[in-house]
Design a protein around this motif. Structure first.
Motif, PDB file in Angstrom:
ATOM      1  N   LYS A   1       0.827  -1.198   0.000  1.00 38.92           N
ATOM      2  CA  LYS A   1       0.000   0.000   0.000  1.00 38.92           C
ATOM      3  C   LYS A   1       0.867   1.256   0.000  1.00 38.92           C
ATOM      4  N   PHE A   2       1.978   1.196   0.741  1.00 39.05           N
ATOM      5  CA  PHE A   2       2.942   2.312   0.777  1.00 39.05           C
ATOM      6  C   PHE A   2       3.452   2.598  -0.627  1.00 39.05           C
ATOM      7  N   LEU A   3       3.817   1.532  -1.353  1.00 34.60           N
ATOM      8  CA  LEU A   3       4.365   1.696  -2.703  1.00 34.60           C
ATOM      9  C   LEU A   3       3.315   2.151  -3.705  1.00 34.60           C
ATOM     10  N   LEU A   4       2.101   1.604  -3.583  1.00 33.53           N
ATOM     11  CA  LEU A   4       1.054   1.911  -4.551  1.00 33.53           C
ATOM     12  C   LEU A   4       0.402   3.274  -4.334  1.00 33.53           C
ATOM     13  N   LYS A   5       0.175   3.615  -3.076  1.00 34.66           N
ATOM     14  CA  LYS A   5      -0.607   4.817  -2.777  1.00 34.66           C
ATOM     15  C   LYS A   5       0.175   5.904  -2.049  1.00 34.66           C
ATOM     16  N   GLY A   6       1.373   5.584  -1.581  1.00 36.12           N
ATOM     17  CA  GLY A   6       2.172   6.581  -0.886  1.00 36.12           C
ATOM     18  C   GLY A   6       1.999   6.518   0.624  1.00 36.12           C
ATOM     19  N   LYS A   7       2.945   7.111   1.333  1.00 37.36           N
ATOM     20  CA  LYS A   7       2.967   7.014   2.795  1.00 37.36           C
ATOM     21  C   LYS A   7       1.761   7.679   3.454  1.00 37.36           C
ATOM     22  N   ASN A   8       1.218   8.727   2.837  1.00 36.03           N
ATOM     23  CA  ASN A   8       0.090   9.431   3.445  1.00 36.03           C
ATOM     24  C   ASN A   8      -1.199   8.612   3.433  1.00 36.03           C
ATOM     25  N   ALA A   9      -1.230   7.548   2.637  1.00 36.23           N
ATOM     26  CA  ALA A   9      -2.431   6.712   2.561  1.00 36.23           C
ATOM     27  C   ALA A   9      -2.489   5.704   3.696  1.00 36.23           C
ATOM     28  N   LEU A  10      -1.385   5.531   4.416  1.00 33.05           N
ATOM     29  CA  LEU A  10      -1.329   4.533   5.477  1.00 33.05           C
ATOM     30  C   LEU A  10      -1.888   5.074   6.793  1.00 33.05           C
ATOM     31  N   SER A  11      -2.592   4.225   7.506  1.00 31.54           N
ATOM     32  CA  SER A  11      -3.076   4.570   8.844  1.00 31.54           C
ATOM     33  C   SER A  11      -1.925   4.436   9.833  1.00 31.54           C
ATOM     34  N   ASP A  12      -2.138   4.930  11.043  1.00 26.72           N
ATOM     35  CA  ASP A  12      -1.103   4.813  12.071  1.00 26.72           C
ATOM     36  C   ASP A  12      -0.779   3.350  12.362  1.00 26.72           C
ATOM     37  N   SER A  13      -1.800   2.518  12.406  1.00 27.73           N
ATOM     38  CA  SER A  13      -1.564   1.098  12.701  1.00 27.73           C
ATOM     39  C   SER A  13      -0.789   0.426  11.573  1.00 27.73           C
ATOM     40  N   GLU A  14      -1.016   0.851  10.347  1.00 28.52           N
ATOM     41  CA  GLU A  14      -0.273   0.283   9.214  1.00 28.52           C
ATOM     42  C   GLU A  14       1.194   0.711   9.249  1.00 28.52           C
ATOM     43  N   LEU A  15       1.437   1.949   9.628  1.00 20.19           N
ATOM     44  CA  LEU A  15       2.821   2.412   9.755  1.00 20.19           C
ATOM     45  C   LEU A  15       3.552   1.630  10.837  1.00 20.19           C
ATOM     46  N   LEU A  16       2.883   1.453  11.989  1.00 17.00           N
ATOM     47  CA  LEU A  16       3.503   0.697  13.074  1.00 17.00           C
ATOM     48  C   LEU A  16       3.705  -0.760  12.680  1.00 17.00           C
ATOM     49  N   ALA A  17       2.777  -1.317  11.889  1.00 16.86           N
ATOM     50  CA  ALA A  17       2.908  -2.705  11.427  1.00 16.86           C
ATOM     51  C   ALA A  17       4.152  -2.884  10.568  1.00 16.86           C
ATOM     52  N   ILE A  18       4.449  -1.891   9.735  1.00 18.83           N
ATOM     53  CA  ILE A  18       5.654  -1.969   8.897  1.00 18.83           C
ATOM     54  C   ILE A  18       6.898  -1.973   9.773  1.00 18.83           C
ATOM     55  N   ILE A  19       6.900  -1.169  10.819  1.00 16.31           N
ATOM     56  CA  ILE A  19       8.046  -1.117  11.728  1.00 16.31           C
ATOM     57  C   ILE A  19       8.249  -2.480  12.399  1.00 16.31           C
ATOM     58  N   MET A  20       7.148  -3.099  12.838  1.00 17.04           N
ATOM     59  CA  MET A  20       7.249  -4.378  13.548  1.00 17.04           C
ATOM     60  C   MET A  20       7.542  -5.538  12.606  1.00 17.04           C
ATOM     61  N   GLY A  21       6.964  -5.506  11.406  1.00 19.21           N
ATOM     62  CA  GLY A  21       7.231  -6.550  10.428  1.00 19.21           C
ATOM     63  C   GLY A  21       6.331  -7.759  10.504  1.00 19.21           C
TER      64      GLY A  21
END
Length: 225
Positions: free
Chosen positions: A15-35
């Motif tokens: 989703k980050f690649l397709l829509k950009g970082k601003n399209a991600l929710s806070d939980s999605e950003l944290l999910a990327i950090i955790m992996g």
């Protein structure tokens, strides 16, 4: 269910690649950090649960220790360190965005500078802004660090630094980890001592701020200088 089994639109990295970082929710950003998540939860679901415990507030999340983070099932030491590291990078980015030559025209202007350094601390720190004749910041510095209740200030070191930076005025500030904005007897005493010492050197104390996480108290605004 792991991220790889989710619909493509729900995969945080894709989703980050397709829509950009601003399209991600806070939980999605944290999910990327955790992996990854745990056996019962995807990374997104785990991230959402973690954020809910801190009212979805990144500042509150940054106050959690490594041990606090490891209490969540699926968060080991490595993930906890990754989360804390990402939040610290965010803090440092914010610090670098504070220009040294900002002009101070009110207590709120000073608060905006100090809160970057003081609002999230669990211990007391005492900071000072050194200003020139135009009330522009020449330098900023942490004078002392203390425990939960107090940070001791050496007035001699404060004014030695003021003289070294050829400051004509100063604004000092410290935080109250308890959240109380009421100045203590010691806060009032040290403010008077700094004010009097500054008169001898013709370096004016413009204000003393006490900060909590969300607000501040100004000695100048309350006519207590």
């Amino acid at each position: 269910m792991s991220i790889k089994f989710l619909a493509e639109d729900d995969r945080p990295r894709e989703k980050f690649l397709l829509k950009g970082k601003n399209a991600l929710s806070d939980s999605e950003l944290l999910a990327i950090i955790m992996g990854s998540g745990n056996r019962e939860e995807s990374a997104v679901e785990l991230a959402r649960r973690i954020l809910e415990t801190v009212d979805n507030n990144w500042h509150q999340l940054s106050l959690l220790s490594i041990q606090d983070l490891m209490k969540f099932k699926g968060v080991g030491e490595a993930k906890a360190i990754s989360i804390a590291t990402a939040l610290e990078i965010g803090n440092r980015k914010t610090l670098q965005e504070v220009p040294d030559k900002i002009q101070i025209g009110s207590s709120n202007d000073a608060y905006k500078v100090f809160k970057v350094f003081l609002s999230e601390l669990r211990h007391e720190e005492f900071w000072v802004l050194f200003l020139n004749q135009s009330n522009k910041i020449i330098h900023k510095s942490c004078l002392s660090q203390g425990g939960i209740a107090q940070a001791v200030v050496d007035i001699r070191l404060l004014f030695r630094s003021a003289l070294e930076h050829v400051a004509t005025s100063i604004i000092v500030a410290h935080n109250h980890p308890s959240g109380s904005l009421k100045p203590s007897a010691e806060d009032i005493k040290i403010t008077k001592e700094i004010k009097e010492a500054g008169k001898l050197l013709k370096i004016e104390l413009l204000d003393h701020l006490i900060l909590s996480q969300k607000s501040y108290f100004s000695f100048a605004d309350e006519n207590m200088l």
